[in-house]
Design a protein around this motif. Structure first.
Motif: not given
Length: 135
Positions: A119-121, A125-129, A131-134
């Protein structure tokens, strides 16, 4: 054929190549119309590799992925976990050493799948954040 290992008449420790050679010879005897080229194509193994193996020209041990492809074709089994159960002897040991770490048995694992992130992804925008965090 119950296992991938065939008994050596001298009861000496056999090599992967000799066990695989005997397994191939046995399979080819049971399937006399099967040509080397057809076996090569169906198993996904180079014809020269098969010929060298059967003619005892391989000086080094056959590569684990080649053994896996041949055994998988002969036993009509694609699941490595099942092949590891069936294969014994030097072939079984080689397969365990090479592929055991890639086996995941969902029935024996206590890992629980968490779907909360789905649900979160959904939000791009949340998904990009994430992925960038990984990275």
């Amino acid at each position: 054929m119950d296992d991938c290992s065939l008994e050596n008449s001298h009861s000496l420790k056999t090599t992967v190549n000799s066990e695989l050679r005997e397994l191939l010879k046995s399979y080819l005897e049971k399937h006399p119309k099967l040509t080397m080229n057809a076996l090569s194509q169906r198993a996904g193994v180079a014809g020269t590799t098969l010929r060298r193996l059967l003619q005892e020209e391989n000086r080094s041990e056959v590569a684990p992925h080649t053994v896996l492809q041949l055994v998988s074709y002969i036993y009509k089994e694609r699941r490595i976990s099942k092949l590891l159960e069936v294969c014994t002897g030097e072939i079984g040991e080689l397969l365990k050493r090479s592929f055991d770490q890639f086996i995941f048995d969902a029935e024996k694992s206590d890992h629980k799948l968490n779907t909360d992130h789905n649900e979160l992804f959904k939000d791009e925008t949340m998904y990009v954040i994430y992925k960038l965090g990984l990275s």
